[in-house]
Scaffold this motif. Structure first.
Motif, PDB file in Angstrom:
ATOM      1  N   PRO A   3     -46.312 -21.333  75.634  1.00  0.00           N
ATOM      2  CA  PRO A   3     -46.995 -22.599  75.345  1.00  0.00           C
ATOM      3  C   PRO A   3     -46.354 -23.326  74.175  1.00  0.00           C
ATOM      4  N   TYR A   4     -46.631 -24.631  74.056  1.00  0.00           N
ATOM      5  CA  TYR A   4     -46.092 -25.355  72.901  1.00  0.00           C
ATOM      6  C   TYR A   4     -46.842 -24.973  71.629  1.00  0.00           C
ATOM      7  N   ALA A   5     -48.074 -24.504  71.773  1.00  0.00           N
ATOM      8  CA  ALA A   5     -48.881 -24.083  70.630  1.00  0.00           C
ATOM      9  C   ALA A   5     -50.009 -23.189  71.126  1.00  0.00           C
ATOM     10  N   ARG A   6     -50.517 -22.380  70.212  1.00  0.00           N
ATOM     11  CA  ARG A   6     -51.687 -21.573  70.560  1.00  0.00           C
ATOM     12  C   ARG A   6     -52.312 -21.011  69.287  1.00  0.00           C
ATOM     13  N   MET A 189     -53.226 -25.421  62.322  1.00  0.00           N
ATOM     14  CA  MET A 189     -52.831 -24.323  61.436  1.00  0.00           C
ATOM     15  C   MET A 189     -53.899 -23.251  61.324  1.00  0.00           C
ATOM     16  N   ILE A 190     -55.168 -23.640  61.226  1.00  0.00           N
ATOM     17  CA  ILE A 190     -56.283 -22.701  61.312  1.00  0.00           C
ATOM     18  C   ILE A 190     -57.290 -23.297  62.276  1.00  0.00           C
ATOM     19  N   THR A 191     -58.127 -22.445  62.861  1.00  0.00           N
ATOM     20  CA  THR A 191     -59.051 -22.941  63.867  1.00  0.00           C
ATOM     21  C   THR A 191     -60.476 -22.459  63.632  1.00  0.00           C
ATOM     22  N   THR A 192     -61.420 -23.289  64.063  1.00  0.00           N
ATOM     23  CA  THR A 192     -62.826 -22.898  64.170  1.00  0.00           C
ATOM     24  C   THR A 192     -63.278 -23.047  65.626  1.00  0.00           C
ATOM     25  N   GLY A 193     -62.340 -23.106  66.541  1.00  0.00           N
ATOM     26  CA  GLY A 193     -62.608 -23.402  67.950  1.00  0.00           C
ATOM     27  C   GLY A 193     -62.463 -24.898  68.128  1.00  0.00           C
ATOM     28  N   LEU A 298     -46.135 -29.323  64.470  1.00  0.00           N
ATOM     29  CA  LEU A 298     -45.310 -29.611  65.644  1.00  0.00           C
ATOM     30  C   LEU A 298     -43.831 -29.543  65.279  1.00  0.00           C
ATOM     31  N   PHE A 299     -43.016 -29.120  66.246  1.00  0.00           N
ATOM     32  CA  PHE A 299     -41.576 -29.282  66.119  1.00  0.00           C
ATOM     33  C   PHE A 299     -41.129 -30.181  67.262  1.00  0.00           C
ATOM     34  N   VAL A 300     -40.780 -31.416  66.915  1.00  0.00           N
ATOM     35  CA  VAL A 300     -40.445 -32.444  67.904  1.00  0.00           C
ATOM     36  C   VAL A 300     -38.959 -32.743  67.834  1.00  0.00           C
ATOM     37  N   ILE A 301     -38.333 -32.817  69.005  1.00  0.00           N
ATOM     38  CA  ILE A 301     -36.941 -33.261  69.074  1.00  0.00           C
ATOM     39  C   ILE A 301     -36.890 -34.636  69.724  1.00  0.00           C
ATOM     40  N   LYS A 302     -35.870 -35.406  69.341  1.00  0.00           N
ATOM     41  CA  LYS A 302     -35.591 -36.691  69.985  1.00  0.00           C
ATOM     42  C   LYS A 302     -34.229 -36.595  70.651  1.00  0.00           C
ATOM     43  N   LEU A 303     -34.198 -36.760  71.959  1.00  0.00           N
ATOM     44  CA  LEU A 303     -32.956 -36.672  72.706  1.00  0.00           C
ATOM     45  C   LEU A 303     -32.105 -37.910  72.475  1.00  0.00           C
ATOM     46  N   TYR A 362     -45.558 -21.840  66.958  1.00  0.00           N
ATOM     47  CA  TYR A 362     -46.825 -21.251  66.518  1.00  0.00           C
ATOM     48  C   TYR A 362     -46.502 -19.903  65.902  1.00  0.00           C
ATOM     49  N   PRO A 363     -47.387 -19.366  65.040  1.00  0.00           N
ATOM     50  CA  PRO A 363     -47.040 -18.165  64.276  1.00  0.00           C
ATOM     51  C   PRO A 363     -46.644 -16.953  65.123  1.00  0.00           C
ATOM     52  N   ALA A 364     -47.234 -16.805  66.294  1.00  0.00           N
ATOM     53  CA  ALA A 364     -46.938 -15.629  67.119  1.00  0.00           C
ATOM     54  C   ALA A 364     -45.702 -15.807  67.997  1.00  0.00           C
ATOM     55  N   LEU A 365     -45.041 -16.964  67.920  1.00  0.00           N
ATOM     56  CA  LEU A 365     -43.828 -17.178  68.715  1.00  0.00           C
ATOM     57  C   LEU A 365     -42.750 -16.200  68.265  1.00  0.00           C
ATOM     58  N   LYS A 366     -42.206 -15.439  69.200  1.00  0.00           N
ATOM     59  CA  LYS A 366     -41.177 -14.455  68.875  1.00  0.00           C
ATOM     60  C   LYS A 366     -39.804 -15.135  68.797  1.00  0.00           C
ATOM     61  N   GLU A 367     -38.944 -14.578  67.964  1.00  0.00           N
ATOM     62  CA  GLU A 367     -37.600 -15.127  67.878  1.00  0.00           C
ATOM     63  C   GLU A 367     -36.886 -15.037  69.222  1.00  0.00           C
ATOM     64  N   SER A 368     -37.158 -13.993  69.988  1.00  0.00           N
ATOM     65  CA  SER A 368     -36.545 -13.872  71.312  1.00  0.00           C
ATOM     66  C   SER A 368     -37.015 -14.993  72.236  1.00  0.00           C
TER      67      SER A 368
END
Length: 385
Positions: A3-6, A189-193, A298-303, A362-368
């Motif tokens: 996902p783009y975020a979670r 960055m932090i959530t309450t739902g 967010l990490f946004v790229i512009k093509l 997102y924080p849990a995104l793995k480098e792989s």
């Protein structure tokens, strides 16, 4: 699908919510004021008011500032529609200020030019809402200076930016604004739902927001117009709303807040890694001014080749990468076109939108997983040469 975020929910978060669900208070309980004080303290602000969403927070701030019919509110077209919609809820007119193509935030130069013209035409804004896109603060010192010159109020839409810093201070200190609004949606960055908060240094504003979030009702005898009939008695002083947060949401927020620095460090490391891995590709990313520390929502790229955006987007999705686009300029939405806005009104925002893709972060995104995203981009963009 990557996902783009979670959200990142740990056992401590689950335990915190479980304790509230087993307690006597699950709606309005003791953890809400504790959460408000903790967020305000983190930001260096005097007051915090927790509410059901950032949209509710925006609406409450605008209402508390007496924004209404005949007034004007200006914001960025590069935002979610809620920023503008909340002003319409108050009966005000909405207009936009184009963005800086590097920072993707409200352009101070465009704002200054628009203010000169608006003063000449007698149509100055009552409120200006800079949006800290992606977690990077707008140039708040410059906007604050203009607010003093042209007599408008400033509300920071920091839905993306809790934990970010600007010129040595925390975003949310309200050093250059009347109030700041945060979002606690799951992708933030932090959530309450769902949930949001207003922070401010203005005690009168905080008191009015607090009143309005719960139907305009008070049980404080010192604020009542007449004598109390008894312990059950309350008075509705103004027309308010049901925008309350729950105690179990506040418990989740407090638990998440304790790990905010950990989340921010991981986001920064991943953002820096993206910038290194993507440096030779035909694209650019958001420029972060030297006095800023972005929260990297967010990490946004512009093509560079805007004509290929749809193809690149679709092929990344087909490869199992849940890219997204932030944002469709608000003035291009059918509802706002019906208000008289049209393509070409804010060319920098439109140019940015035509080239933008939001990559997973997102924080849990793995480098792989990040490496896989980059490999797919390299492959797709390499085929275009």
């Amino acid at each position: 699908m990557i996902p783009y975020a979670r959200q990142e929910i740990g056992q401590d978060d689950i335990d915190a919510v479980d304790r509230v669900l087993r307690s006597d208070w699950i709606t309005q309980g003791p953890l809400i004021p504790k959460f408000e004080k903790a967020v305000a303290a983190r930001c260096g602000a005097e007051h915090g008011v927790a509410v059901s969403s950032a949209t509710a927070a925006l609406h409450l701030v605008f209402s508390a500032l007496n924004l209404g019919k005949g007034d004007r509110l200006w914001t960025s077209p590069n935002t979610f529609v809620a920023t503008a919609n909340s002003a319409l809820y108050c009966g005000a007119e909405v207009d936009f200020v184009d963005i800086d193509p590097a920072t993707l935030n409200m352009s101070v130069e465009a704002l200054a030019f628009k203010l000169i013209r608006a003063e000449r035409e007698g149509r100055l804004p009552k409120v200006v809402v800079p949006v800290h896109f992606g977690g990077c603060s707008c140039d708040m010192k410059a906007i604050h200076s203009l607010s003093k010159q042209y007599d408008f109020r400033v509300v920071e839409d920091a839905a993306h930016a809790i934990g970010g810093r600007y010129c040595g201070g925390e975003i949310g200190s309200c050093s250059y604004s009347d109030a700041t609004v945060f979002s606690f949606h799951p992708v933030k960055m932090i959530t309450t739902g769902e949930g949001g908060m207003v922070v401010t240094n203005n005690s009168d504003l905080a008191e009015r927001i607090n009143l309005h979030r719960s139907h305009g009702i008070t049980r404080d005898e010192s604020k009542m117009h007449g004598d109390s009939d008894g312990a059950w008695y309350y008075e509705q002083l103004e027309l308010g709303f049901n925008y309350r947060l729950t105690d179990f949401q506040a418990a989740l927020g407090l638990s998440q807040l304790s790990r905010l620095d950990q989340f921010l460090a991981k986001r920064l490391a991943l953002a820096n890694r993206y910038q290194s891995l993507l440096k030779d590709l035909p694209l650019t990313s958001q420029s972060i001014p030297s006095c800023n520390s972005s929260a990297w929502h967010l990490f946004v790229i512009k093509l560079s080749n805007t004509a290929s955006r749809r193809e690149v987007f679709d092929r990344l999705r087909d490869a199992g990468i849940g890219v997204n686009v932030h944002y469709i300029p608000v003035h291009l939405q059918p509802f706002y076109r019906a208000q008289g806005f049209k393509p070409g009104d804010y060319p920098e925002a439109e140019r940015y939108y035509s080239a933008a893709i939001t990559l997973p972060l997102y924080p849990a995104l793995k480098e792989s997983e990040q490496d896989y995203v980059v490999r797919q981009l390299v492959s797709i963009l390499g085929e275009e040469k």
